[in-house]
Design a protein around this motif. Structure first.
Motif, PDB file in Angstrom:
ATOM      1  N   THR A 260      -2.148 -10.228  -5.867  1.00  0.00           N
ATOM      2  CA  THR A 260      -2.304  -8.997  -6.642  1.00  0.00           C
ATOM      3  C   THR A 260      -1.447  -7.896  -6.033  1.00  0.00           C
ATOM      4  O   THR A 260      -1.617  -7.552  -4.864  1.00  0.00           O
ATOM      5  CB  THR A 260      -3.771  -8.554  -6.654  1.00  0.00           C
TER       6      THR A 260
ATOM      7  N   LEU B 123      -0.507  -0.113 -12.451  1.00  0.00           N
ATOM      8  CA  LEU B 123      -0.310  -0.195 -11.005  1.00  0.00           C
ATOM      9  C   LEU B 123       0.517   0.986 -10.491  1.00  0.00           C
ATOM     10  O   LEU B 123       1.397   1.480 -11.194  1.00  0.00           O
ATOM     11  CB  LEU B 123       0.423  -1.488 -10.653  1.00  0.00           C
TER      12      LEU B 123
ATOM     13  N   PHE C 118      -5.043   5.114  -0.804  1.00  0.00           N
ATOM     14  CA  PHE C 118      -3.941   4.183  -1.056  1.00  0.00           C
ATOM     15  C   PHE C 118      -3.392   3.655   0.266  1.00  0.00           C
ATOM     16  O   PHE C 118      -2.906   4.410   1.103  1.00  0.00           O
ATOM     17  CB  PHE C 118      -2.847   4.888  -1.836  1.00  0.00           C
ATOM     18  N   SER C 119      -3.472   2.349   0.461  1.00  0.00           N
ATOM     19  CA  SER C 119      -2.972   1.698   1.668  1.00  0.00           C
ATOM     20  C   SER C 119      -2.492   0.306   1.280  1.00  0.00           C
ATOM     21  O   SER C 119      -3.212  -0.688   1.448  1.00  0.00           O
ATOM     22  CB  SER C 119      -4.079   1.615   2.736  1.00  0.00           C
ATOM     23  N   PRO C 120      -1.284   0.209   0.739  1.00  0.00           N
ATOM     24  CA  PRO C 120      -0.819  -1.057   0.162  1.00  0.00           C
ATOM     25  C   PRO C 120      -0.625  -2.152   1.208  1.00  0.00           C
ATOM     26  O   PRO C 120      -0.071  -1.920   2.273  1.00  0.00           O
ATOM     27  CB  PRO C 120       0.511  -0.672  -0.490  1.00  0.00           C
ATOM     28  N   ARG C 121      -1.085  -3.344   0.862  1.00  0.00           N
ATOM     29  CA  ARG C 121      -0.861  -4.525   1.702  1.00  0.00           C
ATOM     30  C   ARG C 121       0.219  -5.422   1.113  1.00  0.00           C
ATOM     31  O   ARG C 121       0.908  -6.115   1.845  1.00  0.00           O
ATOM     32  CB  ARG C 121      -2.161  -5.311   1.859  1.00  0.00           C
TER      33      ARG C 121
ATOM     34  N   ASP D 273      -0.217  -4.310  -4.897  1.00  0.00           N
ATOM     35  CA  ASP D 273      -0.781  -2.984  -4.658  1.00  0.00           C
ATOM     36  C   ASP D 273       0.168  -1.899  -5.133  1.00  0.00           C
ATOM     37  O   ASP D 273      -0.264  -0.784  -5.436  1.00  0.00           O
ATOM     38  CB  ASP D 273      -1.072  -2.790  -3.167  1.00  0.00           C
TER      39      ASP D 273
END
Length: 222
Positions: free
Chosen positions: A95, A124, A25-28, A97
């Motif tokens: 989209t 999500l 998990f590495s949200p942008r 994250d």
């Protein structure tokens, strides 16, 4: 849906909450969700604002104006707000994250607050960041990043988190596909200057602008 039916649905869906963060998990893009209400009216503006995690700039927003016919019942706010919030999310071209909800997740009598409901329905990762505590806690230390457990009925359901030195804490709880350490780190990343995360601040402002001006969907980038 009646109040009893809404409670039954929460109890049915609560076991679907996943309390672990996806591997890697590495949200942008974090999307803030908030609902503003017109004074003395059931009219609402549900805002979804996408924020770039690297710059904390808002890159897109969608606002849905509508009304709610579900009564104001503590613990059932999702049934007033989520239908319009889901329509706002659908309007986004980016989209998400992770969803950052202005409200509770597991810090809820049935362990299924707005953040849990939004996460389970969309699939999500999601977190709740509340202004008020649902549970008991000791006041955390004065420094940014200090936290104490938020406890309800003997269970740790979140954290009282100090996002700014000597500023009132916010109350972080997981929503779905999230763990509490990751949620805490994410809220601190999103709150470099103010008590509330930039996602919440941007969504709150978008909803208020829409109510004031009757604006529908708006793309910040335009």
């Amino acid at each position: 849906m009646t109040v009893d039916e809404a409670v039954a649905l929460q109890e049915k869906l609560a076991p679907q909450v996943v309390r672990q963060t996806p591997e890697g998990f590495s949200p942008r893009v974090a999307v803030g969700l908030d609902v503003a209400y017109a004074t003395d009216s059931d009219q609402l503006a549900a805002a979804a604002v996408a924020v770039d995690m690297s710059t904390l700039d808002s890159v897109e927003e969608a606002v849905v104006l509508g009304t709610t016919d579900f009564p104001y019942v503590p613990g059932l706010f999702a049934f007033r707000e989520l239908p319009s919030l889901l329509r706002a999310i659908e309007q986004l071209t980016v989209t998400p994250d992770v969803l950052v909800c202005d409200g509770q997740g597991l810090a809820h009598p049935r362990r299924f607050g707005l953040a849990c409901h939004a996460g389970v329905v969309t699939g999500l990762p999601s977190i709740g960041v509340g202004k008020q505590a649902l549970g008991q806690y000791d006041m955390p230390g004065d420094d940014r990043g200090d936290w104490t457990p938020l406890v309800d009925d003997g269970e740790v359901v979140g954290r009282a988190l100090r996002t700014q030195r000597r500023v009132k804490p916010v109350f972080v709880s997981i929503g779905h596909r999230m763990d509490l350490d990751t949620a805490t780190d994410l809220v601190l990343r999103l709150s470099p200057r103010y008590r509330q995360p930039e996602t919440t601040r941007a969504a709150d402002q978008a909803g208020r602008r829409a109510l004031a001006g009757g604006v529908g969907v708006q793309d910040v980038a335009d």
